[in-house]
Design an enzyme around this catalytic site. Structure first.
Site: not given
Length: 491
Positions: A253-257
């Site tokens: 998800s977005k928080r991984h990049g």
RNA sequence: GUCUCCAUCGUCUAGGGGUUAGGACACCGGGUUUUCAUCCCGGCAACGGGGGUUCGAUUCCCCCUGGAGAUGCCA
């Protein structure tokens, strides 16, 4: 029977790695089998729907070079946009109602929340809807509905028995009906079908033979089979693809990049790198081959080589692929990619001048080997077009030397710039080599301050070529400027 | 909590009853080189644990553990 597969995204956000992987695998499978690849827009969630997401979907598929045999505006099984199939879902929902396989439910959101809350508190084994309206008298329920009372339609999931479906990767998956989601909503208050209903009806109507989707859908497999059974239809074959995870092991998800294809596109990645890397996420060909073009995959893709276990997305390997494909690109096409980036970053003008173009052409072979992302081009050759804004003088000081040693080196080198352009690289090299010897230092020690002076950094394209491209006169001026600056600082 | 799925180097993976468990990325060395990068060579590094089955299990079965996903009027 010919293979018919589909990619059925819902336009509620940007296309991301996971979705695109699903699209790609479906597409490759269709091509490899000589079947049809269908694009269907699942826009039944009217609240989250937005136009930009739809546009992003088209942009992304075009960028990747994925075309569809049937889809919006193309094909005989349309319309391929679910919101345009509204009446169809109504018709089939009514059929289920008439057959006693579905029922109206008048429970309010508040009541549902309360039920859930209570189940949580009691740590009840039974989670989900309590089937409060399941046994309402159908005639009575119809009356309430017609009187305008808001309601949904729920599927009557059998309370006993079990349901099995076959997965091409996983084998048979069986679930007790009592563990299947208790009577899920199939038509919402606004009259739109939920995913489950629309999906099953469309896949059947469109003659889909294989459903290839992410493993997160496994739990609703039995539910869908139950729906097919309720309609008296044969279910397609299933193939649940392993999930794509982030570094920490949870769903990417977005928080991984960066996860959206737009991020990657704008971030300097090439479609061929993305396709190659993504195709190896949960799929392999043999024990060693790792380079696959889209065309290769259209021939070689097979369900048999699909993996079960989730795959962690590795940005570094993607970057490695990207560098490989940048070097692989034919020069003209790569230049066509780089020039707009230089323009956008204000490194060259728009339209580009002949002089700038000449410098760019000269620099191109030097940077080709060095780029991992196309966007790195600006930083890499900015010094050829723009003056250096400020020097980090420490960069100019070679190991085991003092800053105060540097101006002397620079000054004696500046003198060598005279006639630089007329000499060959070999001649220049010899000249600098002799100078180094004269000063009693190594070639590297002489070149480092020089490099910083000319390019502004100690990591740069080859120095002599850089000087040639920049011009000996300008280079000399920069060398003297840096020399003065360091002399001043070390006073 | 419940249900389901999964389990080979740090990561992507190959393999499969008897292998020095193979490749790639990353990392570390070395070579080429004016830096960086490319390129070449080399190295490090894995079958989660316990029971079976078997002459022999990393491979087959079971349990455990671990991880993930689902549990929505989102898909």
């Amino acid at each position: 029977m010919s293979v018919r597969v589909r990619y059925a995204p819902s336009p509620t956000g940007l296309q991301h790695i996971g979705g695109v992987r699903t699209a790609l695998f479906n597409y490759f499978y269709a091509r490899a089998k000589g079947g049809q690849f269908i694009l269907r827009i699942e826009d039944t969630d009217r609240e989250r729907y937005n136009d930009e997401s739809l546009q992003d979907l088209y942009d992304t598929l075009e960028w990747l070079g994925i075309d569809w045999d049937e889809g919006p505006g193309k094909g005989d099984y349309g319309p391929y946009v679910q919101s345009e199939r509204f009446d169809l879902y109504q018709e089939y929902a009514r059929k289920l109602l008439d057959d006693g396989k579905a029922y109206y439910c008048f429970c309010t959101a508040e009541r549902l929340d309360a039920v859930r809350e209570e189940q949580k508190k009691q740590k009840s084994k039974n989670q989900g809807y309590d089937r409060h309206c399941r046994d309402l008298d159908p005639a009575e329920a119809l009356k309430r509905k017609e009187a305008g009372e808001p309601c949904v339609i729920r599927l009557k999931v059998p309370m006993e028995g079990k349901t099995t479906f076959h997965d091409e990767i996983m084998g048979d998956i069986t679930r007790k009906n009592s563990d299947v989601s208790p009577d899920p909503v199939i038509v919402k208050t606004d009259g739109f079908p939920t995913y489950h209903l629309a999906n099953v009806i469309d896949d059947h109507m469109m003659g889909i033979t294989h459903i290839m989707r992410a493993q997160e859908w496994i739990p609703s497999g039995p539910l869908h089979v139950l729906l097919y059974q309720a309609f008296g239809w044969e279910a397609p074959r299933y193939c649940h693809l392993p999930l794509v995870m982030g570094k920490d092991g949870s769903k990417l998800s977005k928080r991984h990049g960066a996860t959206s294809l737009r991020d990657f596109r704008l971030g300097g990645y090439l479609p061929e790198a993305i396709i190659n890397y993504i195709s190896l996420l949960g799929w392999s060909f043999d024990d060693s081959r790792e380079f696959f073009s889209r065309e290769d995959l259209e021939k070689l893709f097979t369900l048999e080589k699909l993996n079960k276990a989730p795959a962690v997305f590795d940005y570094r390997k993607l970057e490695w692929f990207n560098g490989h494909y940048i070097r692989q690109r034919d020069p003209e096409s790569l230049k066509a990619l780089l020039l707009p980036i230089l323009q956008a970053d204000g490194v060259v003008s728009d339209p580009v001048t002949d002089k700038e173009m000449a410098i760019f052409d000269g620099a191109f072979p030097l940077i080709r080997e060095r780029l991992k992302l196309t966007t790195q081009v600006s930083e890499m050759i900015r010094f050829l077009f723009k003056e250096i804004e400020s020097y980090t003088t420490a960069d100019a000081v070679p190991k085991k030397m003092e800053a105060s040693d540097v101006p002397g080196i620079l000054d004696s080198c500046a003198a060598l710039l005279d006639g630089f352009e007329a000499r060959s690289d070999e001649e220049n090299e010899k000249l600098f080599y002799d100078k180094a010897e004269e000063l009693g230092i190594k070639m590297g020690q002489i070149l480092q301050p020089l490099r910083v002076a000319v390019t502004g950094t100690n990591i740069s394209p080859p120095l002599f070529e850089s000087i040639r491209l920049l011009g000996a006169e300008k280079s000399e001026a920069r060398i003297r400027a840096l020399s003065e600056q360091i002399a001043k600082e070390t006073l």
